[in-house]
Every structure is written in structure tokens, then in C-alpha cells.
Scaffold this motif. Sequence first.
Motif, short mmCIF file in Angstrom:
data_model
loop_
_atom_site.label_atom_id
_atom_site.label_comp_id
_atom_site.label_asym_id
_atom_site.label_seq_id
_atom_site.Cartn_x
_atom_site.Cartn_y
_atom_site.Cartn_z
N ILE A 123 0.86 -1.18 0.00
CA ILE A 123 0.00 0.00 0.00
C ILE A 123 0.89 1.23 0.00
N PHE A 124 0.65 2.12 -0.97
CA PHE A 124 1.41 3.36 -1.05
C PHE A 124 0.59 4.48 -0.45
N ARG A 125 1.19 5.23 0.45
CA ARG A 125 0.52 6.37 1.07
C ARG A 125 0.79 7.60 0.22
N TYR A 126 -0.26 8.13 -0.37
CA TYR A 126 -0.12 9.26 -1.28
C TYR A 126 0.21 10.56 -0.55
N GLU A 127 0.11 10.56 0.78
CA GLU A 127 0.52 11.73 1.54
C GLU A 127 2.01 12.00 1.40
N LEU A 128 2.76 10.97 1.02
CA LEU A 128 4.21 11.15 0.85
C LEU A 128 4.55 12.15 -0.24
N ILE A 129 3.73 12.24 -1.27
CA ILE A 129 4.03 13.15 -2.38
C ILE A 129 4.00 14.61 -1.91
N PRO A 130 2.90 15.10 -1.31
CA PRO A 130 2.94 16.49 -0.84
C PRO A 130 3.93 16.70 0.30
N LEU A 131 4.15 15.67 1.13
CA LEU A 131 5.14 15.82 2.19
C LEU A 131 6.55 16.00 1.62
N ALA A 132 6.86 15.24 0.59
CA ALA A 132 8.18 15.37 -0.05
C ALA A 132 8.32 16.73 -0.72
N LEU A 133 7.26 17.19 -1.39
CA LEU A 133 7.29 18.52 -2.01
C LEU A 133 7.43 19.61 -0.95
N PHE A 134 6.71 19.45 0.16
CA PHE A 134 6.77 20.40 1.26
C PHE A 134 8.18 20.46 1.84
N LEU A 135 8.78 19.30 2.08
CA LEU A 135 10.14 19.25 2.62
C LEU A 135 11.13 19.86 1.64
N GLY A 136 11.00 19.54 0.37
CA GLY A 136 11.90 20.12 -0.64
C GLY A 136 11.79 21.63 -0.71
N LYS A 137 10.57 22.16 -0.65
CA LYS A 137 10.38 23.61 -0.69
C LYS A 137 10.96 24.27 0.55
N LEU A 138 10.75 23.64 1.71
CA LEU A 138 11.29 24.19 2.96
C LEU A 138 12.81 24.24 2.94
N LEU A 139 13.42 23.19 2.45
CA LEU A 139 14.88 23.18 2.36
C LEU A 139 15.37 24.24 1.37
N GLY A 140 14.58 24.49 0.32
CA GLY A 140 14.95 25.50 -0.67
C GLY A 140 14.84 26.93 -0.18
N ILE A 141 13.90 27.19 0.74
CA ILE A 141 13.71 28.57 1.20
C ILE A 141 14.31 28.81 2.58
N ARG A 142 15.01 27.85 3.09
CA ARG A 142 15.59 27.98 4.44
C ARG A 142 16.56 29.16 4.51
N THR A 143 17.45 29.29 3.55
CA THR A 143 18.43 30.38 3.55
C THR A 143 17.79 31.74 3.31
N PRO A 144 16.91 31.90 2.28
CA PRO A 144 16.27 33.21 2.11
C PRO A 144 15.41 33.60 3.32
N TRP A 145 14.79 32.63 3.98
CA TRP A 145 13.99 32.91 5.17
C TRP A 145 14.86 33.51 6.26
N ALA A 146 16.03 32.92 6.44
CA ALA A 146 16.96 33.44 7.46
C ALA A 146 17.53 34.80 7.07
N GLN A 147 17.75 35.02 5.78
CA GLN A 147 18.31 36.30 5.33
C GLN A 147 17.31 37.45 5.48
N LEU A 148 16.02 37.17 5.33
CA LEU A 148 15.02 38.23 5.50
C LEU A 148 14.95 38.70 6.94
N LYS A 149 15.39 37.87 7.86
CA LYS A 149 15.41 38.27 9.27
C LYS A 149 16.37 39.41 9.51
N ASN A 150 17.47 39.42 8.80
CA ASN A 150 18.54 40.39 9.04
C ASN A 150 18.25 41.75 8.42
N LYS A 151 17.25 41.85 7.59
CA LYS A 151 17.01 43.14 6.90
C LYS A 151 16.15 44.05 7.73
#
Length: 151
Positions: A123-151
Motif C-alpha cells: 500500500i502506497f501512502r499518497y501523503e508522501l508526495i505532498p510531504l516530499a514537495l513540502f520538505l523540498g520547498k522548505l529546504l529550498g527557502i531555508r536560507t532566504p527565510w533566514a536572510q530576511l530576518k537580518n534586513k
Amino acid sequence: MAAAFEHDIEPNLEHDIEPNRTDLLPWWIRYCNWLFMLGIITVPIAFIMTLTGSDNVYFDAYGITARDVFSPAGIILASVILFNAFTAYALLTENDWAIDIAIVDALIGITLCSYAMSAAPGIFRYELIPLALFLGKLLGIRTPWAQLKNK
């Protein structure tokens, strides 16, 4: 007269509004955050229904099912729902640590889905697809998120 129309219009960078952290989140993450914030209502309702002896309590997320809030699966699911709402609130309020908490939230979801899939092979849990996309997006915006704090 032609000279009047030849000037360049340059944006005034001094008066432009700087982007906020929420702008880094795509629309689907913002939408899901609001759903998770509304989903927090289900936990106290299920708690009250369980205390009154109702048999209509049914939690199901990430392939884990609970018919009682006080069962081990019910406690895990109620905790995960509350943590999802906490994460959504942190992201929407642009807290400094929100991305780190959201990454932990995504990893917990992936772990629970993986556990459910190992308990029911084939049985494949289809929740894995949005979870993987969510994790990938979070890892991609981690640095810009931290940089906006300093401005």
C-alpha cells in the motif's frame, strides 16, 4: 513633444516594500497552513466525544487510524494534528524558527507514512508526495527565510 515620452521610469527602491517571509511560501503551503489551523478544532471535539462515550470518533492521518483519543494511536494523531497547527501558525506569523519546525513536521509525517506502509506492504501512502514537495520547498527557502530576518 517626443522627448516628453522618452524618459525612463525607474522604480524608486527606497519606497518599495520589502518582501516578507510569507511571500517565500507558495500558495499551496499557505492554503494548507490555514487548513491545519482550522484542523486544530478536531482535537478538543474528539476529546469531548471520547469522554462522553461516543463511538463516532475517528482519526485517520498518515495511514494511522484511531477510534479513541486515549489509545496510543489516538495520542500520536492528536499530537501530530496539534503540532501541524503549531507549525502552520509559526509559518504564517513568520517566526525565525518556523522553517526548522516545519522541516521537523515534514520529517515526522514522512516517518509516520513510512511506518504505515511497512505495516501494510503493497500500500502506497499518497501523503508522501505532498510531504516530499513540502520538505523540498522548505529546504529550498531555508536560507532566504533566514536572510530576511537580518534586513
